[in-house]
Design a protein around this motif. Structure first.
Motif, PDB file in Angstrom:
ATOM      1  N   SER A 211       0.598  -1.239   0.135  1.00  0.00           N
ATOM      2  CA  SER A 211      -0.030   0.140  -0.010  1.00  0.00           C
ATOM      3  C   SER A 211       0.957   1.393   0.217  1.00  0.00           C
ATOM      4  O   SER A 211       0.440   2.491  -0.762  1.00  0.00           O
ATOM      5  CB  SER A 211      -1.011   0.124   1.122  1.00  0.00           C
ATOM      6  OG  SER A 211      -0.206   0.186   2.338  1.00  0.00           O
ATOM      7  N   LEU A 212       1.974   1.370   0.597  1.00  0.00           N
ATOM      8  CA  LEU A 212       2.868   2.547   0.827  1.00  0.00           C
ATOM      9  C   LEU A 212       3.414   2.684  -0.350  1.00  0.00           C
ATOM     10  O   LEU A 212       3.573   3.831  -1.063  1.00  0.00           O
ATOM     11  CB  LEU A 212       3.810   2.207   1.918  1.00  0.00           C
ATOM     12  CG  LEU A 212       4.655   1.039   1.682  1.00  0.00           C
ATOM     13  CD1 LEU A 212       5.784   1.247   0.725  1.00  0.00           C
ATOM     14  CD2 LEU A 212       5.286   0.772   3.059  1.00  0.00           C
ATOM     15  N   LEU A 213       3.747   1.910  -1.311  1.00  0.00           N
ATOM     16  CA  LEU A 213       4.311   2.039  -2.878  1.00  0.00           C
ATOM     17  C   LEU A 213       3.018   2.694  -3.719  1.00  0.00           C
ATOM     18  O   LEU A 213       3.317   3.593  -4.606  1.00  0.00           O
ATOM     19  CB  LEU A 213       4.772   0.681  -3.429  1.00  0.00           C
ATOM     20  CG  LEU A 213       5.606   0.880  -4.737  1.00  0.00           C
ATOM     21  CD1 LEU A 213       6.650   1.814  -4.709  1.00  0.00           C
ATOM     22  CD2 LEU A 213       6.056  -0.441  -5.168  1.00  0.00           C
ATOM     23  N   ALA A 214       1.816   2.038  -3.483  1.00  0.00           N
ATOM     24  CA  ALA A 214       0.692   2.947  -4.217  1.00  0.00           C
ATOM     25  C   ALA A 214       0.624   4.010  -3.933  1.00  0.00           C
ATOM     26  O   ALA A 214       0.328   4.945  -4.864  1.00  0.00           O
ATOM     27  CB  ALA A 214      -0.638   2.098  -3.686  1.00  0.00           C
ATOM     28  N   GLY A 215       0.902   4.518  -2.557  1.00  0.00           N
ATOM     29  CA  GLY A 215       0.817   5.975  -2.211  1.00  0.00           C
ATOM     30  C   GLY A 215       1.814   6.591  -2.803  1.00  0.00           C
ATOM     31  O   GLY A 215       1.713   7.790  -3.183  1.00  0.00           O
ATOM     32  N   ILE A 216       2.813   6.067  -2.967  1.00  0.00           N
ATOM     33  CA  ILE A 216       4.272   6.920  -3.602  1.00  0.00           C
ATOM     34  C   ILE A 216       3.750   7.047  -5.187  1.00  0.00           C
ATOM     35  O   ILE A 216       4.070   8.422  -5.456  1.00  0.00           O
ATOM     36  CB  ILE A 216       5.519   6.109  -3.575  1.00  0.00           C
ATOM     37  CG1 ILE A 216       6.042   6.074  -2.143  1.00  0.00           C
ATOM     38  CG2 ILE A 216       6.415   6.683  -4.449  1.00  0.00           C
ATOM     39  CD1 ILE A 216       7.170   5.286  -1.880  1.00  0.00           C
ATOM     40  N   TRP A 217       2.966   6.267  -5.630  1.00  0.00           N
ATOM     41  CA  TRP A 217       2.724   6.683  -7.203  1.00  0.00           C
ATOM     42  C   TRP A 217       1.662   7.537  -7.072  1.00  0.00           C
ATOM     43  O   TRP A 217       1.568   8.241  -8.366  1.00  0.00           O
ATOM     44  CB  TRP A 217       2.343   5.296  -7.774  1.00  0.00           C
ATOM     45  CG  TRP A 217       3.362   4.444  -8.233  1.00  0.00           C
ATOM     46  CD1 TRP A 217       4.047   3.209  -7.921  1.00  0.00           C
ATOM     47  CD2 TRP A 217       4.280   5.011  -9.406  1.00  0.00           C
ATOM     48  NE1 TRP A 217       4.934   2.735  -8.756  1.00  0.00           N
ATOM     49  CE2 TRP A 217       5.095   3.618  -9.706  1.00  0.00           C
ATOM     50  CE3 TRP A 217       4.394   6.040 -10.132  1.00  0.00           C
ATOM     51  CZ2 TRP A 217       6.100   3.778 -10.721  1.00  0.00           C
ATOM     52  CZ3 TRP A 217       5.338   6.175 -11.230  1.00  0.00           C
ATOM     53  CH2 TRP A 217       6.298   5.006 -11.488  1.00  0.00           C
ATOM     54  N   ASN A 218       0.872   7.526  -6.209  1.00  0.00           N
ATOM     55  CA  ASN A 218      -0.250   8.568  -6.311  1.00  0.00           C
ATOM     56  C   ASN A 218       0.393  10.053  -6.225  1.00  0.00           C
ATOM     57  O   ASN A 218      -0.006  10.944  -6.867  1.00  0.00           O
ATOM     58  CB  ASN A 218      -1.078   8.702  -5.277  1.00  0.00           C
ATOM     59  CG  ASN A 218      -2.228   9.645  -5.318  1.00  0.00           C
ATOM     60  OD1 ASN A 218      -3.409   9.023  -5.972  1.00  0.00           O
ATOM     61  ND2 ASN A 218      -2.171  10.464  -4.608  1.00  0.00           N
TER      62      ASN A 218
ATOM     63  N   TYR B 161      15.273   2.324  -3.544  1.00  0.00           N
ATOM     64  CA  TYR B 161      15.249   3.112  -4.763  1.00  0.00           C
ATOM     65  C   TYR B 161      13.723   3.551  -4.849  1.00  0.00           C
ATOM     66  O   TYR B 161      13.378   4.664  -5.235  1.00  0.00           O
ATOM     67  CB  TYR B 161      15.576   2.344  -5.760  1.00  0.00           C
ATOM     68  CG  TYR B 161      15.114   1.357  -6.308  1.00  0.00           C
ATOM     69  CD1 TYR B 161      13.710   1.173  -6.809  1.00  0.00           C
ATOM     70  CD2 TYR B 161      15.532  -0.053  -6.096  1.00  0.00           C
ATOM     71  CE1 TYR B 161      13.119   0.197  -7.361  1.00  0.00           C
ATOM     72  CE2 TYR B 161      15.274  -1.058  -6.436  1.00  0.00           C
ATOM     73  CZ  TYR B 161      13.708  -1.206  -6.933  1.00  0.00           C
ATOM     74  OH  TYR B 161      13.395  -2.294  -7.297  1.00  0.00           O
ATOM     75  N   GLN B 162      12.662   2.948  -4.169  1.00  0.00           N
ATOM     76  CA  GLN B 162      11.342   3.397  -4.381  1.00  0.00           C
ATOM     77  C   GLN B 162      11.006   4.600  -3.496  1.00  0.00           C
ATOM     78  O   GLN B 162      10.703   5.770  -4.098  1.00  0.00           O
ATOM     79  CB  GLN B 162      10.407   2.027  -3.749  1.00  0.00           C
ATOM     80  CG  GLN B 162      10.412   1.168  -4.956  1.00  0.00           C
ATOM     81  CD  GLN B 162       9.758  -0.164  -4.411  1.00  0.00           C
ATOM     82  OE1 GLN B 162       9.957  -0.299  -3.170  1.00  0.00           O
ATOM     83  NE2 GLN B 162       9.448  -1.013  -5.160  1.00  0.00           N
ATOM     84  N   PRO B 163      11.576   4.806  -2.135  1.00  0.00           N
ATOM     85  CA  PRO B 163      11.220   6.088  -1.516  1.00  0.00           C
ATOM     86  C   PRO B 163      12.154   7.277  -1.947  1.00  0.00           C
ATOM     87  O   PRO B 163      11.906   8.433  -2.028  1.00  0.00           O
ATOM     88  CB  PRO B 163      11.500   5.897   0.060  1.00  0.00           C
ATOM     89  CG  PRO B 163      12.349   4.631   0.018  1.00  0.00           C
ATOM     90  CD  PRO B 163      11.831   3.532  -1.260  1.00  0.00           C
ATOM     91  N   VAL B 164      13.459   6.803  -2.649  1.00  0.00           N
ATOM     92  CA  VAL B 164      14.113   7.672  -2.961  1.00  0.00           C
ATOM     93  C   VAL B 164      13.661   8.369  -4.458  1.00  0.00           C
ATOM     94  O   VAL B 164      13.629   9.483  -4.801  1.00  0.00           O
ATOM     95  CB  VAL B 164      15.670   7.108  -3.451  1.00  0.00           C
ATOM     96  CG1 VAL B 164      16.364   8.164  -4.274  1.00  0.00           C
ATOM     97  CG2 VAL B 164      16.390   6.805  -1.972  1.00  0.00           C
ATOM     98  N   GLY B 165      13.212   7.577  -5.309  1.00  0.00           N
ATOM     99  CA  GLY B 165      12.426   7.955  -6.355  1.00  0.00           C
ATOM    100  C   GLY B 165      11.236   8.866  -6.011  1.00  0.00           C
ATOM    101  O   GLY B 165      11.068   9.712  -6.752  1.00  0.00           O
ATOM    102  N   GLY B 166      10.604   8.438  -5.018  1.00  0.00           N
ATOM    103  CA  GLY B 166       9.360   9.184  -4.587  1.00  0.00           C
ATOM    104  C   GLY B 166       9.817  10.562  -4.350  1.00  0.00           C
ATOM    105  O   GLY B 166       8.999  11.472  -4.593  1.00  0.00           O
ATOM    106  N   LEU B 167      10.896  10.627  -3.529  1.00  0.00           N
ATOM    107  CA  LEU B 167      11.476  12.044  -3.298  1.00  0.00           C
ATOM    108  C   LEU B 167      11.671  12.890  -4.330  1.00  0.00           C
ATOM    109  O   LEU B 167      11.419  14.203  -4.467  1.00  0.00           O
ATOM    110  CB  LEU B 167      12.544  11.958  -2.385  1.00  0.00           C
ATOM    111  CG  LEU B 167      12.463  11.445  -0.774  1.00  0.00           C
ATOM    112  CD1 LEU B 167      13.463  11.275  -0.085  1.00  0.00           C
ATOM    113  CD2 LEU B 167      11.349  12.381  -0.074  1.00  0.00           C
TER     114      LEU B 167
ATOM    115  N   VAL C  89      13.074   6.005 -11.509  1.00  0.00           N
ATOM    116  CA  VAL C  89      13.804   5.534 -10.476  1.00  0.00           C
ATOM    117  C   VAL C  89      12.958   4.611  -9.248  1.00  0.00           C
ATOM    118  O   VAL C  89      13.265   3.471  -8.956  1.00  0.00           O
ATOM    119  CB  VAL C  89      14.317   6.783  -9.427  1.00  0.00           C
ATOM    120  CG1 VAL C  89      14.918   6.016  -8.101  1.00  0.00           C
ATOM    121  CG2 VAL C  89      15.387   7.318 -10.105  1.00  0.00           C
ATOM    122  N   VAL C  90      11.565   5.032  -9.444  1.00  0.00           N
ATOM    123  CA  VAL C  90      10.718   4.334  -8.400  1.00  0.00           C
ATOM    124  C   VAL C  90      10.489   2.916  -9.163  1.00  0.00           C
ATOM    125  O   VAL C  90      10.370   1.931  -8.596  1.00  0.00           O
ATOM    126  CB  VAL C  90       9.153   5.111  -8.196  1.00  0.00           C
ATOM    127  CG1 VAL C  90       8.285   4.176  -7.775  1.00  0.00           C
ATOM    128  CG2 VAL C  90       9.366   6.175  -7.472  1.00  0.00           C
TER     129      VAL C  90
END
Length: 321
Positions: free
Chosen positions: A105-112, A287-293, A149-150
């Protein structure tokens, strides 16, 4: 169209008038990804989305009764509500459900968080409610880099993970289309945000009630056959994520414009990551939260929150007299 304003520039409003509402929206929608993750454990995504719009519609209709307000009466408003209900509710909520069957779910939130990157070119090129600039173009480029990156674009073994991320990314694209659409065709009416939001959810309810049985080829499960946490998740998604949040979001769209109101996605990943880690004990790769940033950095640049200033030439000294 009668009763509809074609606003071309975002409305001016003091920060204290819209920032608290944006924080509340970020908390509600950030936690929605947790409820979706719980709901798809026992419900097909289409029926989860249907339960969400039904619950949201009931809440908004109850508010209209208390406030003694009516639903829209203009057929054209209902036509626009039908479109906005599809691209802003029925389709993206279903896509997030299918996506969260595959990814945390947290990765879905990043994509939002990519929603403002989609809102900007659509608002500029299609609805003509925003103005493009070099700084906004730079922000889009930074945001696109963050998306790669995400995704972990250098990896070739992501498989189903990429499918889930792609579904969530597509859901954010529909959000990006819905926000400027509402700004242009709905936000300028004299009706209240509650009335407009109720119309959107009622249209989405009709759409999902027709499509869900045809696609899933099964009847909806009885509510008493579901666990308490799934039932509560559906109610939370409807009452908060659809009912109350829709009214608050329509208020911000009217007040500060489509592009700026979409900045709520700055904070949504923070809430989705926190509840995903604390409640569901989810894990993601570095790399997922880094890409989100990086995505959020691109959003900040494109929205003018971070200003890229050019060096001004130093004027030559005036000759001595």
């Amino acid at each position: 169209m009668s009763g509809v304003s074609t606003v071309t520039t975002p409305d001016k409003a003091p920060v204290r008038a819209w920032l608290p509402v944006m924080l509340a929206l970020a908390a509600i929608w950030g936690c929605s990804f947790l409820f979706i993750s719980i709901g798809v454990r026992e419900l097909p995504p289409l029926y989860l989305a249907l339960g969400r719009v039904i619950a949201g519609s009931v809440v908004l209709l109850a508010i209209l009764v208390v406030k003694r307000e009516s639903l829209p009466r203009d057929p054209r408003l209902w036509a626009h509500s039908f479109v906005a209900g599809a691209i802003g509710s029925a389709i993206p909520w279903t896509l997030f459900g299918y996506g969260e069957e595959r990814i945390p779910s947290l990765l879905a939130g990043i994509w939002n968080g990519i929603t403002p990157l989609v809102v900007l070119p659509i608002a500029v090129l299609i609805f003509r409610t925003e103005v493009f600039s070099m700084q906004r173009g730079l922000g889009l480029l930074i945001g696109f880099t963050g998306m790669l990156v995400v995704l972990g674009a250098w990896r070739v073994d992501s498989g189903a993970d990429l499918v889930g991320q792609g579904l969530c990314m597509l859901a954010a694209v529909f959000y990006g289309l819905a926000i400027p659409y509402q700004k242009k065709f709905l936000a300028g009416t004299t009706l209240s945000g509650t009335s407009l939001s109720a119309a959107l959810l009622l249209c989405a309810t009709v759409q999902l009630a027709i499509v869900a049985p045809l696609v899933t080829r099964q009847a909806p499960p009885a509510p008493w056959s579901l666990s308490a946490e799934v039932v509560l998740s559906v109610l939370a998604l409807g009452a908060l994520g659809s009912g109350l949040a829709f009214v608050l979001n329509m208020r911000n769209i009217r007040m500060i414009g489509a592009s700026r109101s979409s900045m709520v996605t700055y904070l949504m990943p923070v809430f989705s990551i926190l509840v995903g880690v604390i409640v569901l004990h989810e894990h993601i790769t570095w790399y997922q939260p880094v890409g989100g940033l990086i995505v959020l950095l691109g959003v900040a640049v494109s929205q003018g929150v971070l200003t890229v200033r050019r060096k001004q030439p130093i004027p030559a000294e005036a000759p001595a007299v």
